[in-house]
Structure formats: structure tokens, C-alpha cells
Design an enzyme around this catalytic site. Structure first.
Site, PDB file in Angstrom:
ATOM      1  N   VAL A 158      -9.246  -2.169   7.374  1.00  8.83           N
ATOM      2  CA  VAL A 158      -9.195  -3.100   8.510  1.00  8.83           C
ATOM      3  C   VAL A 158      -8.745  -4.488   8.034  1.00  8.83           C
ATOM      4  O   VAL A 158      -9.367  -5.087   7.160  1.00  8.83           O
ATOM      5  CB  VAL A 158     -10.566  -3.189   9.220  1.00  8.83           C
ATOM      6  N   LYS A 159      -7.630  -4.943   8.634  1.00 10.68           N
ATOM      7  CA  LYS A 159      -7.086  -6.249   8.251  1.00 10.68           C
ATOM      8  C   LYS A 159      -7.642  -7.322   9.184  1.00 10.68           C
ATOM      9  O   LYS A 159      -7.585  -7.189  10.409  1.00 10.68           O
ATOM     10  CB  LYS A 159      -5.555  -6.173   8.396  1.00 10.68           C
ATOM     11  N   LEU A 160      -8.187  -8.376   8.557  1.00 13.09           N
ATOM     12  CA  LEU A 160      -8.819  -9.464   9.314  1.00 13.09           C
ATOM     13  C   LEU A 160      -8.277 -10.789   8.808  1.00 13.09           C
ATOM     14  O   LEU A 160      -8.005 -10.929   7.611  1.00 13.09           O
ATOM     15  CB  LEU A 160     -10.331  -9.441   9.053  1.00 13.09           C
ATOM     16  N   VAL A 170      -4.498  -2.011   8.879  1.00 11.30           N
ATOM     17  CA  VAL A 170      -4.209  -2.183  10.304  1.00 11.30           C
ATOM     18  C   VAL A 170      -4.975  -3.421  10.770  1.00 11.30           C
ATOM     19  O   VAL A 170      -6.193  -3.505  10.590  1.00 11.30           O
ATOM     20  CB  VAL A 170      -4.640  -0.947  11.127  1.00 11.30           C
TER      21      VAL A 170
END
Ligand code: G3P
Length: 212
Positions: free
Chosen positions: A81-83, A55
Site C-alpha cells: 500500500v502506497k501512502l 498501489v
């Protein structure tokens, strides 16, 4: 190789769940749903898929990314967690990794970005094959280069081949040793569909009616 579905559509995820090791979403795929429903949608996806569900944060500044990443990671144990591969994104990756939060560094277009993602403790790094091809570069070559560098350097970060546009992207990323690939539903469909399988089945069905 891990197979991830690149979508936020729950019905597609349910349809293909037996093949899936995880799911990746992004702000574009999430934008098809009301912002007020995002958390519950992610929760539902995480119930169907026990593997990592990426996400993406929409914040652009380090402090906000860390806060948003922590909030997103609380939705479910399997949220990743997508960064983005920016200075702030890489710094947020390091902070979240130290806290034990899984991360996926996205929008990766170079081996140098991938190396930095690995240095910051990223769980996954996502080279974008299709968008590189669109811009006159070779997406598969980048995946191959990152896999080789991680191997030589002993990096634990997994290479997640992304921005998949065709079946060849899936096959080539498997051949060059990507740990994972994420693809939209229409490409996953192409993985099991073959016109000779369809034709063969039709002939078997016709033959089985003879002598009845
Ligand atoms: O989820 C990130 C990536 O796979 C998006 O692909 O097709 O929009 O370049 P695409």
C-alpha cells in the site's frame, strides 16, 4: 538492488518480467485505465509479478486511507500500500504496519520524512530524485543521506529510489546503496541497450556472411 517497473501497463510488465522484482503504480499511471478496471488490472499485474506491487491510496484523511489501504491489500497477497509522506499518510502507515500490511511511503523529499516513515514501520520509502532535481536540489544526495541514516540508526525500512529520469539515476542510486529503484519502461530499456552492442552485432552478422 531490486528493480521495479514504474508503470501500470501490463504489456510492458510482461515484456520485462524476467528483470523485475516488483512494480510501482501511482494515481497518474492508473489514470490511463478506467477506475472500474483498476482492481482487475492490479490482480493481473500481481499474477505476473510475485514481488511487491505498490498501489497508491487516493484518500487524504487518516481513517479513509486505512480503509482504502485495507481494501487494496485484499486484492492480492503481494500488494504494497502506497501512502504519501503526510501526517495522515504516516499515521495510516503505522496502523497498516501493525496489521502486517506492507507499505511504501511515497512523495518523500527529505531525510526527516524518511526517518518518520521508518518510525511508522514502512516497508519502503520512496525519495523522488527527478522531481528534486527539477526543483534545483540533488535527488541522488537525498537517497545517499537516507541510506546512511538508516544504516547508522539500524532502520529496517528499504530505500526505493523513485522518480527516475535517466540512467545515471539508476547507477547512482545503486552506488549509494539504495535497496531498490523504480523506473519507467523507457529507462529500463536504456539499462540493456548500448549502441556499441548494436554495432558489434551488426559487424558480427556481416562477417558471418563472408566466406559462405
Ligand atoms: O511512482 C512515483 C514516481 O516514480 C513518479 O515519477 O517521473 O512522475 O516524478 P515522476
Amino acid at each position: 538492488m531490486e528493480f521495479f517497473l514504474d508503470t501500470a501497463e501490463l504489456d510492458e510488465i510482461v515484456k520485462y518480467k524476467d528483470f523485475l522484482d516488483g512494480v510501482t503504480t501511482n494515481p497518474s499511471t492508473m489514470s490511463k485505465h478506467k477506475p472500474s478496471e483498476h482492481s482487475s488490472l492490479i490482480k493481473e499485474i500481481c499474477k505476473v509479478i510475485s514481488g511487491p506491487v505498490s498501489v497508491e491510496v487516493i484518500s487524504e484523511k487518516y481513517e479513509d486511507m486505512v480503509k482504502e489501504g485495507q481494501r487494496i491489500s485484499k486484492i492480492s497477497d503481494n500488494v504494497c500500500v502506497k501512502l504519501p509522506c503526510t501526517l495522515d499518510g504516516l499515521r495510516a502507515c503505522k496502523t497498516l504496519s501493525v496489521k502486517g500490511i506492507p507499505t511504501n511511503l511515497t512523495l518523500c523529499f527529505s531525510s526527516a520524512q524518511a526517518l518518520l516513515a521508518a518510525k511508522c514501520g514502512a516497508t519502503y520509502v520512496s525519495p523522488f530524485m527527478g522531481r528534486l532535481d527539477d526543483n534545483g536540489h540533488d535527488g541522488v544526495l537525498l537517497v545517499e543521506e537516507i541510506v546512511e541514516i538508516f544504516d547508522v540508526q539500524g532502520c529496517e525500512t528499504k530505500v526505493l529510489a523513485a522518480s527516475v529520469r535517466n540512467l545515471q539515476h539508476v547507477i547512482q542510486s545503486a552506488l549509494v546503496g539504495a535497496s531498490a529503484v523504480t523506473m519507467p519502461p523507457q529507462i529500463l530499456k536504456q539499462c540493456f541497450q548500448h549502441h556499441l552492442t548494436t554495432q558489434g552485432l551488426e559487424r558480427f552478422a556481416e562477417d558471418s556472411q563472408k566466406n559462405k
